[in-house]
Design a protein around this motif. Structure first.
Motif, PDB file in Angstrom:
ATOM      1  N   HIS A  90       0.855  -1.187   0.000  1.00 48.07           N
ATOM      2  CA  HIS A  90       0.000   0.000   0.000  1.00 48.07           C
ATOM      3  C   HIS A  90       0.888   1.232   0.000  1.00 48.07           C
ATOM      4  O   HIS A  90       1.666   1.447   0.931  1.00 48.07           O
ATOM      5  N   VAL A  91       0.787   2.053  -1.059  1.00 47.19           N
ATOM      6  CA  VAL A  91       1.710   3.182  -1.188  1.00 47.19           C
ATOM      7  C   VAL A  91       1.016   4.482  -1.598  1.00 47.19           C
ATOM      8  O   VAL A  91       1.681   5.443  -1.971  1.00 47.19           O
ATOM      9  N   LEU A  92      -0.325   4.526  -1.547  1.00 38.68           N
ATOM     10  CA  LEU A  92      -1.048   5.713  -2.025  1.00 38.68           C
ATOM     11  C   LEU A  92      -0.592   6.046  -3.451  1.00 38.68           C
ATOM     12  O   LEU A  92      -0.630   5.171  -4.312  1.00 38.68           O
ATOM     13  N   ASP A  93      -0.117   7.290  -3.702  1.00 41.06           N
ATOM     14  CA  ASP A  93       0.347   7.578  -5.069  1.00 41.06           C
ATOM     15  C   ASP A  93       1.858   7.808  -5.137  1.00 41.06           C
ATOM     16  O   ASP A  93       2.360   8.464  -6.052  1.00 41.06           O
ATOM     17  N   LEU A  94       2.581   7.236  -4.182  1.00 44.28           N
ATOM     18  CA  LEU A  94       4.038   7.361  -4.202  1.00 44.28           C
ATOM     19  C   LEU A  94       4.634   6.596  -5.385  1.00 44.28           C
ATOM     20  O   LEU A  94       4.067   5.622  -5.867  1.00 44.28           O
ATOM     21  N   THR A  96       7.030   4.019  -7.151  1.00 35.52           N
ATOM     22  CA  THR A  96       7.685   2.750  -6.818  1.00 35.52           C
ATOM     23  C   THR A  96       8.212   2.120  -8.102  1.00 35.52           C
ATOM     24  O   THR A  96       7.730   2.437  -9.195  1.00 35.52           O
ATOM     25  N   PRO A  97       9.172   1.212  -7.994  1.00 34.14           N
ATOM     26  CA  PRO A  97       9.629   0.501  -9.196  1.00 34.14           C
ATOM     27  C   PRO A  97       8.500  -0.264  -9.875  1.00 34.14           C
ATOM     28  O   PRO A  97       8.466  -0.365 -11.116  1.00 34.14           O
ATOM     29  N   VAL A  98       7.572  -0.811  -9.091  1.00 32.58           N
ATOM     30  CA  VAL A  98       6.456  -1.572  -9.672  1.00 32.58           C
ATOM     31  C   VAL A  98       5.561  -0.655 -10.484  1.00 32.58           C
ATOM     32  O   VAL A  98       5.155  -0.985 -11.603  1.00 32.58           O
ATOM     33  N   LYS A  99       5.245   0.506  -9.943  1.00 35.81           N
ATOM     34  CA  LYS A  99       4.410   1.466 -10.683  1.00 35.81           C
ATOM     35  C   LYS A  99       5.130   1.968 -11.925  1.00 35.81           C
ATOM     36  O   LYS A  99       4.521   2.108 -13.007  1.00 35.81           O
ATOM     37  N   ASP A 100       6.405   2.246 -11.814  1.00 38.17           N
ATOM     38  CA  ASP A 100       7.180   2.737 -12.958  1.00 38.17           C
ATOM     39  C   ASP A 100       7.185   1.705 -14.091  1.00 38.17           C
ATOM     40  O   ASP A 100       7.024   2.065 -15.272  1.00 38.17           O
ATOM     41  N   ALA A 101       7.332   0.441 -13.738  1.00 41.91           N
ATOM     42  CA  ALA A 101       7.325  -0.611 -14.760  1.00 41.91           C
ATOM     43  C   ALA A 101       5.948  -0.712 -15.415  1.00 41.91           C
ATOM     44  O   ALA A 101       5.842  -0.888 -16.649  1.00 41.91           O
ATOM     45  N   THR A 311      -7.769   6.138  -1.917  1.00 36.28           N
ATOM     46  CA  THR A 311      -6.876   5.469  -0.976  1.00 36.28           C
ATOM     47  C   THR A 311      -6.150   4.289  -1.608  1.00 36.28           C
ATOM     48  O   THR A 311      -4.982   4.033  -1.316  1.00 36.28           O
ATOM     49  N   PHE A 312      -6.831   3.567  -2.500  1.00 36.23           N
ATOM     50  CA  PHE A 312      -6.237   2.351  -3.065  1.00 36.23           C
ATOM     51  C   PHE A 312      -5.773   2.535  -4.511  1.00 36.23           C
ATOM     52  O   PHE A 312      -5.746   1.595  -5.292  1.00 36.23           O
ATOM     53  N   ARG A 313      -5.380   3.773  -4.869  1.00 40.10           N
ATOM     54  CA  ARG A 313      -4.899   4.015  -6.236  1.00 40.10           C
ATOM     55  C   ARG A 313      -3.482   3.520  -6.452  1.00 40.10           C
ATOM     56  O   ARG A 313      -2.982   3.575  -7.574  1.00 40.10           O
ATOM     57  N   GLY A 314      -2.832   3.028  -5.407  1.00 40.19           N
ATOM     58  CA  GLY A 314      -1.466   2.529  -5.543  1.00 40.19           C
ATOM     59  C   GLY A 314      -1.383   1.027  -5.397  1.00 40.19           C
ATOM     60  O   GLY A 314      -0.475   0.520  -4.738  1.00 40.19           O
ATOM     61  N   ASN A 315      -2.298   0.294  -5.998  1.00 36.97           N
ATOM     62  CA  ASN A 315      -2.385  -1.163  -5.839  1.00 36.97           C
ATOM     63  C   ASN A 315      -1.182  -1.857  -6.489  1.00 36.97           C
ATOM     64  O   ASN A 315      -1.178  -2.151  -7.686  1.00 36.97           O
TER      65      ASN A 315
END
Length: 462
Positions: A90-94, A96-101, A311-315
């Motif tokens: 859980h990271v909100l909208d921070l 992360t490598p996972v989001k970047d990929a 709240t869960f936009r950073g799944n």
């Protein structure tokens, strides 16, 4: 060839108890559980196994969410890798490598002209929230409030999305005609019907007395799903793009169900070659897990920090599963596979219609297929050619759905009167599985036509 019913291999008591408790505990708003009384316990690819031991071919695919079917190995491995890494879930909208990929892979699949000048907003984990975000975005960017949407549309169940859908009761959105061949609103169909629909839209916008001021945006589905699997003609799509661009109206393409190869192109807008201003994406982009985003022209990025959040936009798990799904579909050319196999299935279903007058129309694009069922002995006003067409037959459609389930085939119903049998199999469907799906549907249709439960719907659904 008749297809025999899957026989139970386990005592039914356990699953019947679960179904009974569900009916007692869950709300009256539940939907799929009413027509599909099964209790899934295992699944892989196209196949679901119920608690009673029966196996089913799943042509609902989580309402189009499961591009690779259930529990595909690349998806499971991607999820496991994140869990085993110790990365925060859980990271909100921070960042992360996972989001970047995920963002990198998603942008690699988008039309290049769009992706090169695009921004992305991660939304709450449902397509309807992304629709709401799209509306807020174009309103902020244009300073206008109105919206234009189309008859037969479905954009979600939150207030704004529902108001733009075809079943809205409190009308706050200007409604435009969506072109169809079968049940054309102008009684014409074909290219001429689509051209009249486009001219209607243009006239409404240009007539100072139309009562429809220039809107903040126009939203459309390249293929209407819940509306009955109605593909938008490519020429009409291009006209909508021309009309909106000439009047500085942002065009929103709702690709929640049509995206990720479903229609035979990676994104359904690619069939017509248009570049929308906003794309609404969900379902398959999360690889079976909740994820929703909007991607849009950077010039529209005028809203303030916090203008849309969740709240869960950073799944993280959904992003990892989504990256694996997007890359697998792209690398294995599954969109092209969907186009080829979908055309083959459509041809078989159209041949089936020759022997079954209760099939009013067969249509679709790629592996998004609809079979509209009718009462051939009852007329329905407003048919193509200025005459009449057979009346919709929702009772027959419901019986066909239940006969499909008895034969181990899960299908959904859609369309104006819930008379369209919808097929949304995974893009990993094999030739043999495609044949089995059509065989079971054909067998179910024949059984439904003989069923004593079938009743005429003349006058009941008009």
């Amino acid at each position: 060839m008749a297809v025999t019913e899957p026989a139970p291999v386990a005592p039914p008591a356990a699953h019947e108890g679960i179904l009974r408790r569900q009916s007692m505990r869950e709300s009256a708003a539940r939907t799929y559980a009413r027509s599909l009384p099964i209790v899934p316990v295992r699944a892989r690819g196209l196949t679901i196994e119920g608690a009673d031991g029966r196996r089913y071919l799943d042509c609902l695919s989580g309402a189009g969410t499961l591009a690779l079917g259930h529990n595909h190995p690349v998806v499971l491995e991607a999820i496991k890798k994140v869990i085993d890494s110790g990365a925060p879930l859980h990271v909100l909208d921070l960042a992360t490598p996972v989001k970047d990929a995920f963002t990198t892979e998603l942008f690699a699949t988008l039309p290049r002209q769009f992706a090169d000048n695009a921004r992305i907003q991660f939304c709450g984990p449902a397509g309807t929230d992304a629709v709401e975000a799209a509306f807020k975005l174009v309103r902020a960017a244009t300073g206008r409030s109105g919206l234009m949407a189309f008859t037969g549309a479905y954009h979600g169940m939150t207030e704004g999305a529902l108001a733009a859908s075809g079943g809205a009761e409190d009308v706050r959105v200007t409604r435009l005609p969506f072109p169809q061949n079968f049940r054309c609103p102008f009684g014409i169909g074909g290219e001429r019907g689509a051209e009249i629909a486009a001219r209607w839209t243009q006239n409404l916008l240009d007539d100072p007395k139309s009562g429809a001021p220039v809107p903040a945006g126009m939203i459309l589905e390249p293929v209407q799903g819940e509306g009955g699997v109605n593909p938008a003609p490519d020429g009409w799509m291009r006209r909508m793009r021309e009309i909106t661009a000439a009047r500085s109206i942002p065009l929103i393409a709702d690709e929640v169900q049509t995206g990720v190869g479903r229609t035979g192109a990676f994104w359904a807008v690619e069939h017509s070659g248009i570049i929308p201003d906003v794309m609404v994406l969900s379902k398959a982009i999360g690889g079976s897990l909740p994820l929703a985003v909007i991607v849009y022209r950077s010039e529209l990025d005028t809203w303030q920090p916090g203008a849309h959040a969740g709240t869960f936009r950073g799944n993280q798990l959904a992003m990892a599963a989504g990256t694996a799904t997007l890359s697998y579909v792209r690398e294995n050319r599954l969109a092209e596979r969907a186009a080829t196999l979908g055309a083959r299935m459509l041809a078989r279903l159209q041949a089936l219609a020759m022997d079954h007058p209760c099939i009013g129309d067969v249509r679709g694009r790629g592996l998004m297929i609809g079979v509209e069922l009718v009462d051939p002995e009852s007329a329905f006003a407003g048919g193509t050619g200025g005459g009449s067409e057979p009346a919709p037959d929702p009772v027959l459609a419901s019986v066909v759905q239940q006969e499909c389930l008895r034969r181990g085939l899960i299908v959904e119903l859609g369309g104006r009167h819930s008379t369209v049998v919808r097929l949304l199999p995974p893009l990993t469907l094999t030739d043999e599985q495609a044949t089995a799906v059509v065989d079971r549907l054909a067998d179910a249709l024949a059984a439904a036509e003989r069923s004593p439960h079938r009743r005429t719907t003349t006058g009941a659904t008009h």
